[in-house]
Write a protein that holds these residues in place. Structure first.
Motif, PDB file in Angstrom:
ATOM      1  N   THR A  14       0.783  -1.103  -0.028  1.00  0.00           N
ATOM      2  CA  THR A  14       0.270   0.098   0.322  1.00  0.00           C
ATOM      3  C   THR A  14       0.780   1.344  -0.273  1.00  0.00           C
ATOM      4  N   PHE A  16       4.137   3.392  -1.503  1.00  0.00           N
ATOM      5  CA  PHE A  16       4.660   4.013  -2.290  1.00  0.00           C
ATOM      6  C   PHE A  16       5.365   3.114  -3.588  1.00  0.00           C
ATOM      7  N   LEU A  17       6.890   2.797  -3.069  1.00  0.00           N
ATOM      8  CA  LEU A  17       7.519   1.770  -4.033  1.00  0.00           C
ATOM      9  C   LEU A  17       6.997   0.565  -4.168  1.00  0.00           C
ATOM     10  N   ARG A  37      -1.227  -3.997   6.216  1.00  0.00           N
ATOM     11  CA  ARG A  37      -1.287  -3.597   7.391  1.00  0.00           C
ATOM     12  C   ARG A  37      -2.724  -3.710   7.946  1.00  0.00           C
ATOM     13  N   ARG A  39      -6.114  -2.223  10.583  1.00  0.00           N
ATOM     14  CA  ARG A  39      -5.768  -1.039  10.571  1.00  0.00           C
ATOM     15  C   ARG A  39      -6.775  -1.409  11.872  1.00  0.00           C
ATOM     16  N   ASP A  98       0.621  -7.581  10.288  1.00  0.00           N
ATOM     17  CA  ASP A  98       1.453  -6.493  10.866  1.00  0.00           C
ATOM     18  C   ASP A  98       2.345  -7.554  10.982  1.00  0.00           C
ATOM     19  N   THR A 128       9.064   5.260   6.871  1.00  0.00           N
ATOM     20  CA  THR A 128      10.162   5.659   6.260  1.00  0.00           C
ATOM     21  C   THR A 128      10.211   6.794   7.050  1.00  0.00           C
ATOM     22  N   TYR A 192      16.106   6.481  10.924  1.00  0.00           N
ATOM     23  CA  TYR A 192      15.523   6.062   9.309  1.00  0.00           C
ATOM     24  C   TYR A 192      16.854   4.960   9.230  1.00  0.00           C
ATOM     25  N   LYS A 196      17.982   1.250   8.822  1.00  0.00           N
ATOM     26  CA  LYS A 196      17.903   0.152   7.567  1.00  0.00           C
ATOM     27  C   LYS A 196      19.004   0.256   7.754  1.00  0.00           C
ATOM     28  N   ILE A 222      13.439   8.669  -3.483  1.00  0.00           N
ATOM     29  CA  ILE A 222      12.303   8.404  -5.013  1.00  0.00           C
ATOM     30  C   ILE A 222      11.226   9.134  -4.860  1.00  0.00           C
ATOM     31  N   LYS A 233       3.786  10.732  -2.904  1.00  0.00           N
ATOM     32  CA  LYS A 233       4.349  11.383  -1.851  1.00  0.00           C
ATOM     33  C   LYS A 233       4.824  12.055  -1.892  1.00  0.00           C
TER      34      LYS A 233
HETATM   35  N1  LIG Z   1      10.494   6.791  -0.974  1.00  0.00           N
HETATM   36  C1  LIG Z   1      11.921   6.677  -0.703  1.00  0.00           C
HETATM   37  O1  LIG Z   1      12.187   7.819  -1.542  1.00  0.00           O
HETATM   38  C2  LIG Z   1      13.044   5.366  -0.444  1.00  0.00           C
HETATM   39  C3  LIG Z   1      13.997   5.724  -1.013  1.00  0.00           C
HETATM   40  C4  LIG Z   1      14.477   4.655  -0.433  1.00  0.00           C
HETATM   41  C5  LIG Z   1      14.553   2.886   0.161  1.00  0.00           C
HETATM   42  N2  LIG Z   1      12.883   2.502  -0.152  1.00  0.00           N
HETATM   43  C6  LIG Z   1      12.941   1.349   0.447  1.00  0.00           C
HETATM   44  O2  LIG Z   1      11.576   1.726   0.534  1.00  0.00           O
HETATM   45  C7  LIG Z   1      10.691   0.888   0.987  1.00  0.00           C
HETATM   46  C8  LIG Z   1       9.868   1.642   0.149  1.00  0.00           C
HETATM   47  O3  LIG Z   1       9.250   2.792   1.020  1.00  0.00           O
HETATM   48  P1  LIG Z   1       8.194   3.633   0.234  1.00  0.00           P
HETATM   49  O4  LIG Z   1       8.494   5.171   0.135  1.00  0.00           O
HETATM   50  O5  LIG Z   1       7.392   2.797  -0.482  1.00  0.00           O
HETATM   51  O6  LIG Z   1       7.303   3.789   2.283  1.00  0.00           O
HETATM   52  P2  LIG Z   1       6.036   4.548   2.226  1.00  0.00           P
HETATM   53  O7  LIG Z   1       5.141   4.402   1.366  1.00  0.00           O
HETATM   54  O8  LIG Z   1       5.733   4.837   3.339  1.00  0.00           O
HETATM   55  O9  LIG Z   1       5.521   2.644   2.577  1.00  0.00           O
HETATM   56  C9  LIG Z   1       5.242   2.596   3.491  1.00  0.00           C
HETATM   57  C10 LIG Z   1       4.363   0.302   3.667  1.00  0.00           C
HETATM   58  O10 LIG Z   1       5.145  -0.114   5.087  1.00  0.00           O
HETATM   59  C11 LIG Z   1       3.973  -0.272   5.327  1.00  0.00           C
HETATM   60  N3  LIG Z   1       3.654  -0.720   6.406  1.00  0.00           N
HETATM   61  C12 LIG Z   1       4.366   0.389   7.744  1.00  0.00           C
HETATM   62  N4  LIG Z   1       4.642  -0.658   9.108  1.00  0.00           N
HETATM   63  C13 LIG Z   1       4.491  -2.083   8.760  1.00  0.00           C
HETATM   64  C14 LIG Z   1       3.577  -2.832  10.025  1.00  0.00           C
HETATM   65  N5  LIG Z   1       3.326  -2.355  10.880  1.00  0.00           N
HETATM   66  N6  LIG Z   1       3.127  -3.746   9.551  1.00  0.00           N
HETATM   67  C15 LIG Z   1       2.835  -4.028   7.848  1.00  0.00           C
HETATM   68  N7  LIG Z   1       2.596  -2.941   6.930  1.00  0.00           N
HETATM   69  C16 LIG Z   1       3.378  -2.015   7.021  1.00  0.00           C
HETATM   70  C17 LIG Z   1       3.093   0.711   5.522  1.00  0.00           C
HETATM   71  O11 LIG Z   1       1.489   0.512   5.298  1.00  0.00           O
HETATM   72  P3  LIG Z   1       0.053   1.361   5.817  1.00  0.00           P
HETATM   73  O12 LIG Z   1      -0.125   1.487   4.388  1.00  0.00           O
HETATM   74  O13 LIG Z   1      -0.323   0.681   5.905  1.00  0.00           O
HETATM   75  O14 LIG Z   1       0.643   2.743   6.041  1.00  0.00           O
HETATM   76  C18 LIG Z   1       2.974   0.741   3.528  1.00  0.00           C
HETATM   77  O15 LIG Z   1       2.597  -0.271   3.363  1.00  0.00           O
HETATM   78  C19 LIG Z   1      11.093   1.203   2.394  1.00  0.00           C
HETATM   79  O16 LIG Z   1      11.836  -0.140   2.851  1.00  0.00           O
HETATM   80  C20 LIG Z   1      12.343   2.586   2.441  1.00  0.00           C
HETATM   81  O17 LIG Z   1      12.670   2.240   3.345  1.00  0.00           O
HETATM   82  C21 LIG Z   1      12.236   4.283   0.053  1.00  0.00           C
END
Ligand SMILES: NC(=O)c1ccc[n+]([C@@H]2O[C@H](COP(=O)([O-])OP(=O)(O)OC[C@H]3O[C@@H](n4cnc5c(N)ncnc54)[C@H](OP(=O)(O)O)[C@@H]3O)[C@@H](O)[C@H]2O)c1
Length: 410
Positions: A14, A16-17, A37, A39, A98, A128, A192, A196, A222, A233
């Motif tokens: 759910t 971004f990536l 996750r 709710r 979860d 994140t 963070y 990681k 990203i 995002k």
């Molecule tokens: N965005 C960037 O610029 C970037 C850059 C480098 C690496 N990354 C890595 O890429 C990955 C995805 O990042 P993103 O930007 O797509 O993050 P995001 O949009 O914040 O999404 C995070 C996801 O993790 C889920 N989540 C969080 N806590 C959880 C839990 N306890 N149980 C189950 N699901 C849970 C969230 O669910 P909900 O929808 O319920 O909140 C959401 O689906 C991460 O590992 C991040 O470290 C991101």
């Protein structure tokens, strides 16, 4: 053919990536098990409504993008008149859970069913943001959650693990960072990054000790889709542009002449490297790498080989926002000087990204380039045109305020 029958458990779909990767896996014909996750407020009505909201979140308005010609699997697996929505219904099962609990929040029967049918685990879920909200939110979700996913991966049928890390596990190091395990623990800019880094180390150690085939992907920062600007995002780059956009508008609204020859000082190093990567490049590259057997045991930087310097990015943004009279001066010593009201506002709203405005990290992406050499997947340059596409999308979607889906509002 084997690829099409693969069952993949995805965490974070759910997000971004995770959403962009899920879309691509679905189109390529994988059977998907999405750990979504739970709710607190979930009621029967929300649950029954949930699957369609998740579908909307993941597929969004991308449906038209994947015409049936592009989506080969539709032709093979389904009749021509079936839609990608139906592919979703046929190939996707959604599980509420979860990652912070040892059973991943699943019922016993669900956990053991998934342990025995899943071929690949795609672990994308994480906290994140960079702010410290709860005492140990980053530890609980990013480290403990990864431990739980590793345990799942090691239970039942043998599975391959794909772990989404970040290029910024490099922390406060400087210079060129290679696509290999970081042996000496660096200093970090925030919790963070630290969480990681620890999680990535855990993945490598646990996978090696338990003979789990693994691949690690380390994206840069990203941003939206390179063709449409689409993003769900609006952090990092968007936050800075939004503050400038609002400053400009408030000057216009107040019919103030102060914008002429006004100088706003922002912290940073003009030569800092801002490693922005469009979401479509990141997701396309990851899915292409994932399908290559030689990627087992590999670490891949999904980064921009030619990241813009901070001063270049500033010039592009200022030109695009048409802020003519105002000069943004990037100042290495800013915090030590007295700030005017506008500068204080800027600093307050962007403080969590402060350290990245000084970053001189360069990411070597030779392994990624090598494995993608037979594809047409390349990281688009951060040109004025691309930055314009990103900003246009953000402005037309009111910086995300109108982009929240029903699921995100629950
Ligand atoms: N965005 C960037 O610029 C970037 C850059 C480098 C690496 N990354 C890595 O890429 C990955 C995805 O990042 P993103 O930007 O797509 O993050 P995001 O949009 O914040 O999404 C995070 C996801 O993790 C889920 N989540 C969080 N806590 C959880 C839990 N306890 N149980 C189950 N699901 C849970 C969230 O669910 P909900 O929808 O319920 O909140 C959401 O689906 C991460 O590992 C991040 O470290 C991101």
């Amino acid at each position: 053919m084997e690829k099409r029958e693969k069952v993949i458990l995805v965490t974070g779909s759910t997000g971004f990536l995770g959403g962009a990767i899920t879309q691509r896996l679905l189109v390529s014909g994988c059977k998907l098990r999405l750990l979504v996750r739970r709710r607190d407020t979930d009621s029967f009505q929300i649950s029954s409504y949930r699957d369609s909201l998740i579908k909307e979140l993941i597929l969004g308005n991308e449906l038209e993008k994947y015409s049936q010609d592009e989506c080969g699997v539709v032709d093979e697996q389904l009749n021509n008149d079936k839609s990608l929505h139906e592919l979703f219904i046929n190939n996707v099962e959604v599980y509420e859970g979860d990652i912070t609990t040892s059973s991943l929040g699943l019922e016993d029967h669900e956990y053991s069913k998934l342990c025995n049918e899943v071929d690949d685990v795609f672990h994308c879920a994480a906290v994140t943001h960079f702010e410290m909200q709860g005492d140990d939110e980053h530890v609980v979700v990013n480290i403990k959650g990864t431990e739980n996913v590793l345990q799942f991966t090691n239970t039942g049928k043998q599975k391959r693990l794909h772990y989404i890390s970040t290029a910024y596990v490099a922390g406060k190091q400087s210079g060129l960072i290679y696509e290999k395990e970081i042996v000496n623990k660096p200093l970090f800019n925030n919790e963070y990054e630290r969480s990681k880094f620890v999680a990535e180390q855990l993945v490598i150690e646990y996978a090696k000790n338990n003979d789990i085939p693994y691949t690690i992907y380390r994206p840069g920062i990203i941003v939206g889709d390179s063709k449409t600007g689409a993003t769900c995002k609006f952090d990092n780059l968007y936050l800075f542009v939004k503050v400038l956009f609002n400053i400009k508008n408030s000057f216009i609204k107040n019919k103030s002449d102060d914008l002429d020859n006004a100088t706003v000082r922002v912290p940073g190093d003009p030569d800092a490297l801002i490693n922005l990567v469009p979401i479509d490049y990141v997701a396309d590259a990851i899915v292409a790498i994932l399908n290559k057997r030689e990627s087992i045991g590999g670490i891949y930087h999904i980064t921009n080989p030619n990241p813009p310097r901070l001063c270049e990015l500033r010039d592009l943004v200022m030109a695009l926002l048409e802020i003519k009279g105002m000069h943004v001066k990037i100042d290495r010593e800013l915090e030590k000087q007295s700030l005017n009201t506008v500068e204080k506002l800027f600093l307050r709203q962007t403080k969590t990204y402060y350290s990245y405005l000084f970053s001189k990290l360069r990411f070597d992406d030779s392994s990624t380039q090598e494995i993608l050499k037979d594809t047409d997947i390349i990281c688009p340059a951060m040109t004025k045109e691309l930055v314009a596409v990103l900003i246009d999308f953000a402005v037309s979607h009111n910086w995300g305020e109108e982009n929240r889906t029903e699921l995100q509002k629950i």
